[in-house]
Scaffold this motif. Sequence first.
Motif, PDB file in Angstrom:
ATOM      1  N   VAL A  50       0.899  -1.354   0.184  1.00  0.00           N
ATOM      2  CA  VAL A  50       0.185  -0.286  -0.495  1.00  0.00           C
ATOM      3  C   VAL A  50       0.906   1.433   0.169  1.00  0.00           C
ATOM      4  N   TYR A  51       1.780   1.570   0.771  1.00  0.00           N
ATOM      5  CA  TYR A  51       2.376   2.375   1.456  1.00  0.00           C
ATOM      6  C   TYR A  51       3.400   2.689  -0.148  1.00  0.00           C
ATOM      7  N   ASN A  52       3.901   1.315  -0.454  1.00  0.00           N
ATOM      8  CA  ASN A  52       4.804   1.510  -1.959  1.00  0.00           C
ATOM      9  C   ASN A  52       4.288   1.829  -3.412  1.00  0.00           C
ATOM     10  N   HIS A  53       2.489   1.467  -3.555  1.00  0.00           N
ATOM     11  CA  HIS A  53       1.826   2.320  -4.585  1.00  0.00           C
ATOM     12  C   HIS A  53       2.136   4.167  -3.689  1.00  0.00           C
ATOM     13  N   PHE A  54       1.617   4.237  -3.022  1.00  0.00           N
ATOM     14  CA  PHE A  54       0.637   5.432  -2.510  1.00  0.00           C
ATOM     15  C   PHE A  54       2.692   6.172  -3.232  1.00  0.00           C
ATOM     16  N   ASP A  55       3.624   5.776  -2.748  1.00  0.00           N
ATOM     17  CA  ASP A  55       4.788   6.339  -3.222  1.00  0.00           C
ATOM     18  C   ASP A  55       5.060   6.310  -4.562  1.00  0.00           C
ATOM     19  N   ASP A  56       4.937   5.991  -5.743  1.00  0.00           N
ATOM     20  CA  ASP A  56       5.275   5.719  -6.235  1.00  0.00           C
ATOM     21  C   ASP A  56       4.006   6.145  -7.351  1.00  0.00           C
ATOM     22  N   TRP A  57       2.552   6.819  -6.599  1.00  0.00           N
ATOM     23  CA  TRP A  57       1.520   7.645  -6.955  1.00  0.00           C
ATOM     24  C   TRP A  57       2.314   9.993  -6.640  1.00  0.00           C
ATOM     25  N   ARG A  58       2.970   9.011  -5.366  1.00  0.00           N
ATOM     26  CA  ARG A  58       3.179  10.900  -5.460  1.00  0.00           C
ATOM     27  C   ARG A  58       4.097  10.954  -6.477  1.00  0.00           C
ATOM     28  N   LEU A  59       5.552  10.320  -6.294  1.00  0.00           N
ATOM     29  CA  LEU A  59       6.534  10.342  -7.318  1.00  0.00           C
ATOM     30  C   LEU A  59       6.122  10.386  -8.720  1.00  0.00           C
ATOM     31  N   ALA A  60       4.537   9.896  -9.334  1.00  0.00           N
ATOM     32  CA  ALA A  60       4.254  10.328 -10.569  1.00  0.00           C
ATOM     33  C   ALA A  60       3.823  11.526 -10.332  1.00  0.00           C
ATOM     34  N   LEU A  61       2.837  12.085  -9.513  1.00  0.00           N
ATOM     35  CA  LEU A  61       2.530  12.994  -8.676  1.00  0.00           C
ATOM     36  C   LEU A  61       3.694  15.038  -9.319  1.00  0.00           C
TER      37      LEU A  61
END
Length: 247
Positions: A50-61
């Motif tokens: 969950v946190y990995n996906h959150f970090d991925d989305w944050r990086l993409a943003l």
Amino acid sequence: MWSRKELKDRAKSILREIYWCAFGVSIVIALAGGGSSGGGSAYHHNDSNVYNHFDDWRLALILLTISIGIVVLIFLRIFIGYNLEVGGRRYFIQSAQRKNNKKCFSFAFKEGNYIGIVKTMFVTKVFIFLWTLLLIIPGIIKSYAYRMVPYILADNPNIGVMDAIKLSNEMTRGHKFEIFVLDLSFIGWYLLGALALGVGVLFVMPYENATNAELYLVLRNNALTDNLCSSEDLLLQQQNTDEFNEW
């Protein structure tokens, strides 16, 4: 021929009369030249998907935001910055000749001048970029060869893309190294300005801009004398008429 001392002495003489206005115009020119943007970094310490996906989305943003910011800056540089730069160059050219230096920015945004400036400046920058892709040194040389383009446009915004580039190339032929040395002569001033928390750098810019305007006037006179261009090409007669009418 010209010497650095002569150009700088004339620039200082003009700046004694217009320094604070020249300071403001120099700030506009600097801002119109574009800026640099930095990136950010993210970290994570949790193994949860969950946190990995959150970090991925944050990086993409973050990357998307940076990309949009870069596109906006490029857009502003092309459609506003080029004209502000040419208007600023015109201010210093007019001031150096002790002519009317009012409405120089509005001159660059006039309906009849706007497109000519944007088109010519854009093509010039593309040419320099393409030369730089070949090797850094050719890109630097071409940047000096095309150095006078914004000044030429400050005289005649509708001279034409290739005519402006060709005239700048001819004006600077045999002078590129001297112009390079002229640029180097300001490094000491900028280093001193940087010591004052960097703010002092801003106060050096009018001096450099005024000196470069003096350089253009010398090269322009050489070009007219050598029949590389005519006064009609640079609308010099029209400028004199407009000046007379305004008075």
